[in-house]
Write a protein that holds these residues in place. Structure first.
Motif, mmCIF file in Angstrom:
data_model
loop_
_atom_site.group_PDB
_atom_site.id
_atom_site.type_symbol
_atom_site.label_atom_id
_atom_site.label_comp_id
_atom_site.label_asym_id
_atom_site.label_seq_id
_atom_site.Cartn_x
_atom_site.Cartn_y
_atom_site.Cartn_z
ATOM 1 N N HIS A 76 -7.562 0.191 -4.358
ATOM 2 C CA HIS A 76 -8.311 -0.546 -3.344
ATOM 3 C C HIS A 76 -9.126 0.447 -2.518
ATOM 4 O O HIS A 76 -8.585 1.166 -1.683
ATOM 5 N N GLU B 278 -0.472 -0.348 -4.335
ATOM 6 C CA GLU B 278 -1.929 -0.343 -4.181
ATOM 7 C C GLU B 278 -2.313 0.882 -3.363
ATOM 8 O O GLU B 278 -1.730 1.119 -2.307
ATOM 9 N N HIS C 136 -9.220 -2.897 -9.869
ATOM 10 C CA HIS C 136 -9.635 -2.143 -8.677
ATOM 11 C C HIS C 136 -10.526 -3.009 -7.802
ATOM 12 O O HIS C 136 -11.050 -4.043 -8.247
ATOM 13 N N LEU D 206 -2.686 -0.701 -8.522
ATOM 14 C CA LEU D 206 -3.967 -1.301 -8.165
ATOM 15 C C LEU D 206 -4.700 -0.309 -7.271
ATOM 16 O O LEU D 206 -4.079 0.353 -6.440
ATOM 17 N N THR E 288 -0.483 -8.574 -1.518
ATOM 18 C CA THR E 288 -0.254 -7.201 -1.047
ATOM 19 C C THR E 288 -0.023 -7.182 0.455
ATOM 20 O O THR E 288 -0.838 -7.716 1.218
ATOM 21 N N THR F 137 0.841 -1.195 0.000
ATOM 22 C CA THR F 137 0.000 0.000 0.000
ATOM 23 C C THR F 137 0.881 1.251 0.000
ATOM 24 O O THR F 137 1.937 1.272 0.624
#
Lengths: 189, 287
Positions: free
Chosen positions: B65, B29, B97, B63, B252, B9
């Motif tokens: 999220h 992400e 997503h 990505l 992730t 993240t």
């Protein structure tokens, strides 16, 4: 198979329980009575509050440190979030919280919130003017908050007038005033 | 099976950290909500954060999220969130997503945290309709993630796994399996992870989330505050070995931005390297 409550009714009741604005009635399913008494619900409320406090600590550094140093953080933020439907965005919740504090608290809590509201506005290059009367010297308090070391010694008696303005280099000026010039802040302003 | 990608993240605004992450991760992400700013109730992506991501758009995959879509709110999803998503789609190349299978708003009022949905026919139909609309609007894969149940469960028509299977079967969307969230549900509510996994069609899983949390009032919470524990890593390995999710593409490591400095940038980098060794370099596809 049990009948299920429509999703709308279920979510409205859960919202009420989380916000502590709804007490299950006699006719409600046992589920809601059990949730209302559960530790789970306390945890949900605590987590929601934790997130909000976390955001506020990052947004309004001075006020959050003052609230923590004076043991008011939990109760004050809980009272604020229960009373208002806040935005998901700290850029909106932050100023709203500071406005709310400046209007709904008294003494230094209100003063520091108002001071920080001005500082944030000026830092964002907004046109801003305010005059705040302090019942003590602001500098030791500001220093104590910056150092995260606020103590009773930080509160030194005296009467001071702080002018906040986007036109002042450094954003504010402080002038000591004589007692007869001092205008104590009305409790709810 | 393709090699499993490793990512983490990133919420923007930490250029030094980004520089350390780029050589290690396959993707970043991020949540539109964390990149957003708002004025007068109108949300938009913070321009500085967007510029930062655009700068590395050709160096790493992205990505998305989400947190704030609130796909399960009876009165509709968040329009603010969709606006943010539109902005990201206009400006960045996104691989897929995702969102949590939960709700956060009721009649526009923010609950302050995500709450799981009752697994009923009404909810199933509503969620499937919304997933279809989202997939129609954004032409890249969409995934839903299992969320920790904090409140006791309302009686349901479906088991956890059956509910997820039906959503995926009906809409073609994929799943993020948050392995730490499974552990929380097992600890807090007695979810039988093995039964859950046996019933779940693991081929719907496209991404794993690994994270940690802490204990509060006797509950395991999903505040992503630290490094992944060995129990979570072991469970991940066990799922890979036993259930062989054929469409798994990414793992992730999730950490809240608030905890980046507390955990330490070096420790995060080490964590990602460890995940690469465990799940990428030794994955079936790369052996």
């Amino acid at each position: 198979m049990k009948n299920h409550l429509p999703l709308a009714d279920l979510q409205q009741k859960i919202l009420g329980l989380v916000k502590d604005s709804y007490l299950p009635e006699y006719t409600d399913e046992n589920y809601f009575h059990s949730v209302s008494k559960s530790l789970n619900l306390q945890l949900v409320r605590a987590i929601a509050l934790w997130w909000r406090q976390n955001h506020l600590e990052r947004y309004c550094f001075f006020t959050a440190r003052f609230l923590k140093a004076t043991g008011q953080m939990e109760t004050t933020t809980a009272r604020y979030f229960q009373a208002s439907n806040h935005s998901s965005f700290i850029e909106e919740t932050g100023p709203d919280f500071l406005h709310w504090l400046s209007k709904n608290t008294i003494g230094l809590t209100s003063i520091i919130a108002r001071f920080e509201l001005g500082m944030i506005a000026i830092n964002k290059n907004e046109v801003y003017e305010d005059e705040i009367f302090w019942p003590c010297d602001p500098f030791p308090i500001i220093y104590g908050l910056v150092q995260n070391d606020l103590s009773n010694e930080s509160i030194q008696s005296g009467e001071f007038c702080m002018t906040l303005s986007d036109k002042i280099i450094g954003s504010f000026e402080v002038e000591e005033i004589s007692p007869f010039q001092f205008q104590p802040i009305p409790p709810y302003l | 099976m393709k090699p499993v990608l490793i990512g983490t993240t990133y919420e923007g605004g930490r250029p030094d950290f980004l520089e350390k992450l780029l050589p290690i991760v396959d993707y970043l992400e991020f949540s539109p909500d964390s990149l957003a700013t708002s004025r007068n109730g109108v949300a938009s992506i913070n321009p500085e954060k967007l510029a930062e991501l655009k700068e590395v758009n050709n160096k790493v995959d992205f990505l998305v999220h989400g947190v704030g879509l609130s796909i399960g709110s009876y009165d509709g999803v968040s329009k603010n969130y969709l606006k943010l998503l539109d902005e990201l789609f206009e400006n960045l190349d996104l691989k897929w997503h995702s969102e949590h299978l939960a709700y956060m708003f009721v009649e526009g009022i923010n609950l302050g945290t995500m709450v799981t949905l009752p697994r009923t026919n009404e909810t199933l139909s509503m969620v499937c309709d919304r997933v279809n609309i989202i997939q129609e609007r954004y032409k890249i894969p969409f995934l839903l993630e299992n969320v920790v149940s904090l409140l006791p469960e309302y009686h349901s028509h479906y088991s956890h796994a059956d509910f997820l299977n039906r959503i995926c079967d009906n809409t073609g969307c994929g799943l993020i399996l948050d392995i730490y969230n499974l552990q929380c549900d097992a600890y807090n509510h007695g979810l039988n992870i093995e039964s859950f996994l046996k019933e779940l069609n693991c081929n719907h899983i496209k991404e794993f989330h690994l994270a940690s949390g802490y204990m509060d009032s006797g509950f395991m919470t999903d505040i992503h505050a630290g490094l992944t524990s060995d129990t979570t890593l072991n469970l991940t390995q066990q799922i890979l070995d036993s259930y062989r999710p054929a469409n798994l593409e990414a793992i992730t490591y999730e950490l809240l931005d608030e905890f980046v400095e507390r955990v330490g940038q070096e420790a995060i980098v080490n964590e990602l390297e460890k995940l690469k060794v465990l799940f990428y370099e030794k994955s079936l596809a790369t052996c």
